[in-house]
Design an enzyme around this catalytic site. Sequence first.
Site, mmCIF file in Angstrom:
data_model
loop_
_atom_site.group_PDB
_atom_site.id
_atom_site.type_symbol
_atom_site.label_atom_id
_atom_site.label_comp_id
_atom_site.label_asym_id
_atom_site.label_seq_id
_atom_site.Cartn_x
_atom_site.Cartn_y
_atom_site.Cartn_z
ATOM 1 N N ASP A 296 -8.518 2.682 -3.467
ATOM 2 C CA ASP A 296 -7.491 1.815 -2.899
ATOM 3 C C ASP A 296 -6.999 0.862 -3.983
ATOM 4 O O ASP A 296 -7.799 0.121 -4.570
ATOM 5 C CB ASP A 296 -8.090 1.029 -1.723
ATOM 6 C CG ASP A 296 -7.039 0.333 -0.861
ATOM 7 O OD1 ASP A 296 -5.900 0.164 -1.330
ATOM 8 O OD2 ASP A 296 -7.369 -0.040 0.280
ATOM 9 N N HIS B 236 -2.131 1.019 7.002
ATOM 10 C CA HIS B 236 -2.610 0.942 5.618
ATOM 11 C C HIS B 236 -2.852 2.345 5.086
ATOM 12 O O HIS B 236 -3.515 3.160 5.719
ATOM 13 C CB HIS B 236 -3.896 0.121 5.528
ATOM 14 C CG HIS B 236 -4.395 -0.033 4.118
ATOM 15 N ND1 HIS B 236 -3.629 -0.610 3.135
ATOM 16 C CD2 HIS B 236 -5.562 0.348 3.517
ATOM 17 C CE1 HIS B 236 -4.310 -0.600 1.991
ATOM 18 N NE2 HIS B 236 -5.470 -0.024 2.199
ATOM 19 N N CYS C 161 0.801 -1.230 0.000
ATOM 20 C CA CYS C 161 0.000 0.000 0.000
ATOM 21 C C CYS C 161 0.828 1.271 0.000
ATOM 22 O O CYS C 161 0.485 2.239 -0.697
ATOM 23 C CB CYS C 161 -0.977 0.004 1.168
ATOM 24 S SG CYS C 161 -0.213 0.150 2.810
#
Length: 288
Positions: A136, A121, A82
């Site tokens: 995302d 995250h 991420c």
Amino acid sequence: MAVHPANIAAMPAHLTDTALYLQRLGHDRPPPPTLATLRDLQQWHTAAFPFETLSTLLREPVAVDLPSIERKLLHEGRGGYCYELNRAFLALLQALGFDARGITARVVMGEAEGAVTARTHLLVLATVEGVRYTVDVGFGGMVPTAPLRLDRDDAQPTPHEPYRIARRADEYTLHAQVAAEWRALYVFDLQPQAEIDYVVGNWYVSTHPDSPFLDELRVARTGPGWRRTLGHGGVALHRLGSPSERRALADADEVIVELRDGFGLRVPEHPGLRAAIERWLQRHAHAG
């Protein structure tokens, strides 16, 4: 190499090769900052750039400055997690004129209800025509493949599973529907983030003994109607509406072939790679 906090402000905040990045996402020229563009780019990104943790398997430093991420994704044939994938995507969206910024989340997938985990995250909050969406491209095997509208709590379709966002006070929880069951993935708020927050979160994920990525190999990629994942000593293909197909991987050679042919990764030439993969396979064989 570790980055000293005093040097964070000096890091380049812009992409250096937007054209090449867009070409990898199917665009010969910069598209307009519309919701249709956002949807297209997100779906392409999860297919073009795999989620992968080869660096943490090898205990290599994970750099999150944009030049390092661009080099890894665009020139070395790699993917990332991420802090790399969503960091690059955020910079791309901003270069295209989107109103977008980074936010962070606490991953609760697989945790007991009410568990408070670290902010590990990174995702993106984008506002298009006055409407806020979470975006995302870096959540592994359950990454959403479409923008999700923030201010609604019903199920939202994507090219893969449906998702929904539940709000409680100033916190939001992202859920995915898997096998007719809603599963919580992560909890987030809208607190603004600075570059140093990405560096600190990434340092925890890539070096802390409690990080789920340390010494682990996890890979994920999407395609039309399918997800492919690698982890726990095996590989799986998940097709919408069909049972998942799973296969154990016998040795490092099989894993490397899968990384290359199944996920499209350029496997790095690292002297310790095969030994690290064999140790990973042995751990999961014993756990099984």
